[in-house]
Design a protein around this motif. Sequence first.
Motif, short mmCIF file in Angstrom:
data_model
loop_
_atom_site.label_atom_id
_atom_site.label_comp_id
_atom_site.label_asym_id
_atom_site.label_seq_id
_atom_site.Cartn_x
_atom_site.Cartn_y
_atom_site.Cartn_z
N GLY A 396 0.83 -1.20 0.00
CA GLY A 396 0.00 0.00 0.00
C GLY A 396 0.86 1.24 0.00
O GLY A 396 2.01 1.23 0.44
N GLY A 397 0.29 2.32 -0.51
CA GLY A 397 1.04 3.57 -0.58
C GLY A 397 0.42 4.64 0.30
O GLY A 397 -0.58 4.42 0.98
N SER A 398 1.02 5.81 0.26
CA SER A 398 0.48 6.94 1.01
C SER A 398 -0.63 7.60 0.20
O SER A 398 -0.67 7.49 -1.03
CB SER A 398 1.59 7.95 1.32
N ASN A 399 -1.51 8.27 0.88
CA ASN A 399 -2.62 8.94 0.21
C ASN A 399 -2.07 10.02 -0.72
O ASN A 399 -1.38 10.94 -0.28
CB ASN A 399 -3.55 9.57 1.26
N PRO A 400 -2.36 9.92 -2.04
CA PRO A 400 -1.78 10.90 -2.98
C PRO A 400 -2.47 12.25 -2.97
O PRO A 400 -2.00 13.18 -3.63
CB PRO A 400 -1.97 10.21 -4.34
N SER A 401 -3.57 12.38 -2.25
CA SER A 401 -4.27 13.66 -2.23
C SER A 401 -3.39 14.74 -1.60
O SER A 401 -2.90 14.57 -0.48
CB SER A 401 -5.58 13.54 -1.43
N PRO A 402 -3.21 15.86 -2.26
CA PRO A 402 -2.38 16.93 -1.69
C PRO A 402 -3.04 17.59 -0.48
O PRO A 402 -2.35 18.28 0.28
CB PRO A 402 -2.21 17.92 -2.84
N GLN A 406 -2.90 14.89 6.88
CA GLN A 406 -1.56 14.79 7.46
C GLN A 406 -0.51 15.58 6.66
O GLN A 406 0.67 15.57 7.01
CB GLN A 406 -1.15 13.32 7.56
N LYS A 407 -0.94 16.26 5.61
CA LYS A 407 -0.02 17.07 4.82
C LYS A 407 -0.24 18.56 5.02
O LYS A 407 0.51 19.37 4.45
CB LYS A 407 -0.17 16.74 3.33
N LEU A 408 -1.26 18.93 5.80
CA LEU A 408 -1.62 20.33 5.94
C LEU A 408 -1.07 20.93 7.24
O LEU A 408 -0.85 20.20 8.22
CB LEU A 408 -3.14 20.48 5.88
N PRO A 409 -0.88 22.23 7.28
CA PRO A 409 -0.31 22.88 8.48
C PRO A 409 -1.11 22.61 9.75
O PRO A 409 -0.51 22.47 10.83
CB PRO A 409 -0.34 24.37 8.11
N SER A 410 -2.41 22.54 9.67
CA SER A 410 -3.22 22.35 10.88
C SER A 410 -2.89 21.03 11.58
O SER A 410 -2.92 20.96 12.83
CB SER A 410 -4.71 22.37 10.52
N TYR A 411 -2.55 20.01 10.83
CA TYR A 411 -2.20 18.73 11.43
C TYR A 411 -0.92 18.87 12.27
O TYR A 411 -0.83 18.35 13.40
CB TYR A 411 -2.00 17.68 10.33
N TYR A 424 5.18 25.19 9.39
CA TYR A 424 5.62 26.18 8.41
C TYR A 424 6.12 25.51 7.13
O TYR A 424 5.80 25.96 6.02
CB TYR A 424 6.74 27.04 9.01
N ASN A 425 6.87 24.42 7.28
CA ASN A 425 7.36 23.69 6.10
C ASN A 425 6.19 23.15 5.28
O ASN A 425 6.20 23.19 4.04
CB ASN A 425 8.27 22.55 6.52
N SER A 426 5.18 22.65 5.99
CA SER A 426 4.00 22.13 5.31
C SER A 426 3.28 23.25 4.55
O SER A 426 2.84 23.06 3.40
CB SER A 426 3.05 21.50 6.33
N THR A 910 -8.02 26.58 13.52
CA THR A 910 -8.08 25.98 12.19
C THR A 910 -8.24 24.48 12.35
O THR A 910 -7.32 23.79 12.79
CB THR A 910 -6.80 26.27 11.39
N GLN A 911 -9.43 23.97 12.01
CA GLN A 911 -9.71 22.56 12.24
C GLN A 911 -8.93 21.66 11.29
O GLN A 911 -8.73 21.99 10.12
CB GLN A 911 -11.21 22.28 12.04
N VAL A 912 -8.53 20.52 11.80
CA VAL A 912 -7.93 19.50 10.95
C VAL A 912 -9.00 18.88 10.06
O VAL A 912 -8.77 18.61 8.87
CB VAL A 912 -7.25 18.41 11.81
N PHE A 913 -10.18 18.66 10.63
CA PHE A 913 -11.29 18.08 9.88
C PHE A 913 -12.46 19.06 9.82
O PHE A 913 -13.58 18.76 10.21
CB PHE A 913 -11.74 16.76 10.53
#
Length: 933
Positions: A396-402, A406-411, A424-426, A910-913
Amino acid sequence: MNKITLIFLFGIFSISLHSQQTLVKGSVKDALTFEAIEGVTIIIENSELFLLTDALGEFLFDKNLPLGEQILRISKSGYITKRFPIIVNEGKTVNISDMTLEADSANTADLFTITLTDDELNDDTSGADNISGLLASSLDIFQRTAAFEFSSSFFRVRGLDSKNGSILINGVEMNKTYNGRPQWSNWGGINDVLRNQELTWGLTPSNYNFGGVLGTTNMNVRASQARPGGRLTYSSSNRSYTSRFMGTYASGIVKNNWAYTVSVGKRWGNEGYQDATSYNSNSFFASVEKIISDEHSINVTTIYTPNRRGKSSPNTQEVYDLKNIKYNEYWGWHDGEKRNSRIKEVNEPIVMLNHYWELNSSTNLNTNIGYQFGKLGNSRLDYNGTDLIDGFPQGGGSNPSPTYYQKLPSYFERNFPNDLQFAYNSLKEFQNDGQINWGAMYFANIANAQNGGNAIYALYEDRVDDTQLTVNSILNKEINDNIILNVGINYKSLKSENFAQVLDLLGASTYLDIDGFATNIDEAQNDLLNPNRIVGKGDTIKYHYNIFANELSVYGQAQFTYNKADFYISGSVKNTQYQREGIYQNGGFPDNSLGKGEKLNFTGIGAKGGITYKFTGTHVFNFNGGYISRAPSIQNTFSNSRENHNVVPNISEEKITSVDASYILRSARVKAKLTGYYTKISDASEISFFFADGIGGDNTAFVQEILQGIDKTHLGAELGIEAQVTSTIKLKGAAAVGRFIYDNNPNLFLSTEPDLEAEEAGFVNGFKDFGQSKLKNYRLASGPQNAYSVGFEYRDPEFWWFGATANFFSNTYVDVSPLTRSSNFSTDFDGNVFNDYDVDLARILLKQERFDDYMSVNLVGGKSWKVGSYYIGFFASINNLLDEVYKTGGFEQGRNANYRELRDDKALGTQVFGAKYWYGRGTTYFLNLNVRF
């Protein structure tokens, strides 16, 4: 002899009296075609005298005529009203034959140049449903405004979606059995041949079927009734496509009583308003009619409009703030081009055979056969490709959705509050790129394949291949001058084949067709009949099943027309059958997925009636009331048809009760209509799919959410008004005020894979009853519940015109999560209420979000020329002139399913979900140039 003399003298006296009777008569014809116009309102101003022209366009006043100088006003929707001065002398006849009415170009022809494209009408990803297509043929000021001013905000008239209205082509219903809605793209791009439309709004009677609470639109494409001549059209826009071409020619009735109409078209564009929303559509139409005799005629029609378009994504506010409202997460760069992973492709040809039989001068029988077949596909990425290692799937791979959380700053802010460098890097990475990385997926697949493995990532599509046959007969009988009888019988048979198909293995050559999330090898099998199946491009994967549906309905209707009052009564009965047939034996449901399941039967009935009372030709009152019960759609009947035969618990027919009343004003300068309505929907069901966190404590699962026994109330008022203040200037306005709410607390069930995690969350055989969802008095997410429009039109005698409108929208609400408003929200894993549950805070957390009110300004204009025998027309429109930014809809994510999850998420700011939204388009334009000959 004396008796004969008396009779003779009486006859002479009667003839003399008749010859001295005061009469006003005449006829009305179309100024362009010089054909008779039926249903033109003829009014003698400042009197109570009015009537409608007959089928020959003729009229006759013979009673209580006022003498002297009078004004005769003739009007009909879609035409420019005219006034004629006449002098009525006692015992004389005023005969005004062949009066003409000119089509109102600002309100008729140009309506069909404004293209409501597929995504504006129905986007199955967003769940948005716009009924503008139901209203495109209407010339009622309010309905016209709703179709062409409110449509960009996904406004729903009366808060109802398009499954409550019927769309017919030559008497054959086009609404899909799957969800009850029309598939607009099945006839997209053939606007020229769809101009001949008959619309009955609301519960008012149709000559073709019983209809729904939003009425019936029948598009007449008979070749003999098309306006003879040709038309070439080119359009340019920045909405969904960038260019459109159409060419149409209708022969009229030619030698040996044949007639034909042909139309071809193409719409295309690399990108619409949203990023990477490509569009490619071709359209072909042909209709041939043979008039066999005065009694019989046969028409054959074919429609083929294959289309393919890129979808756009809903996003959280965090994503929009980092990007903009054009942002679309579904695409990424590949070989120097924007490649969209979510493509909708519709390819469903339609063939129709129609027989028209005039039994006698007062009776017509229309028999129709419609056959539709083809495919509908929606593509998406799969990232759970695995390899069998020691007999069990791994990989299995990682979720390709940008925009994966788990790829956004709020996470990172939530999980690494002491080191915001991660956040900040995110943020910078997302702002600088933030799109699908096709190259990384190809690299991972190729590397795994070189090591003997299968594809980790794959592009596949969810396919629906429908084959549908419709047969009906419609009898129209004119009993006398006052009574018309309509009777119809309709049969529809559907076979819907559903499966997933591999489109592209992204550099690999094989794919292991199993469920990578399952907890044991048997449950992992998508098809136990073919375990651990290795597939390639073009193969079927994941699920495969058929749905069979049969509908048989009859309806009867009587319409009564008198000088002062018109009224009608109508009734219908429909039997609907559904059955699922599993081609795959699903590993999670081995005993409830293969072969044919239970045959479901539903019986719907309908009854309605109404009256129109004409106080005078100026003041009219109308009332309609009806009751309809109908089968739930296939979409809302089977709880998880991809994997099993299960149906919604306690499923039953939906019930609809509806009433409306209108006051209509039709004066020389002002036309207005004020309507109040009430609609109650009961025993409805809805199904949705999502990942949820906090199920039965802190468990996570992919679930099917089943909401059953839903009651909804739609209450409101509508106003449309226009005033011809001068011969060239018209003012117009419209308003819709509504309150659309859940009217009860429906039952909530969840289903999921029956594995160990589900058992730990309290599921029994993959099913759990959560009792009631506390939805009563929450607003329905049906677009703006209040909408207002004011504007003007200027029509110059030199055949150019211009108009502007300002539109105001308010009371638009997010779609709330039923699971979050169930017992699961407050209950811990042990079944008790959370020990830190705060009632006041919970009330704040569960408050429904209302979007900001907004205004949009639209401009429209056109010019027409006659050059020899050619007519040239130009049309232009600009929508949202001020580039207003506004939300058209959205939904709460169901992942925060309990109090603690939602509390902690909202505490961040800023909500994660957070909720996901759709934004309206900014400033857009539409240009149209056509030549008619």
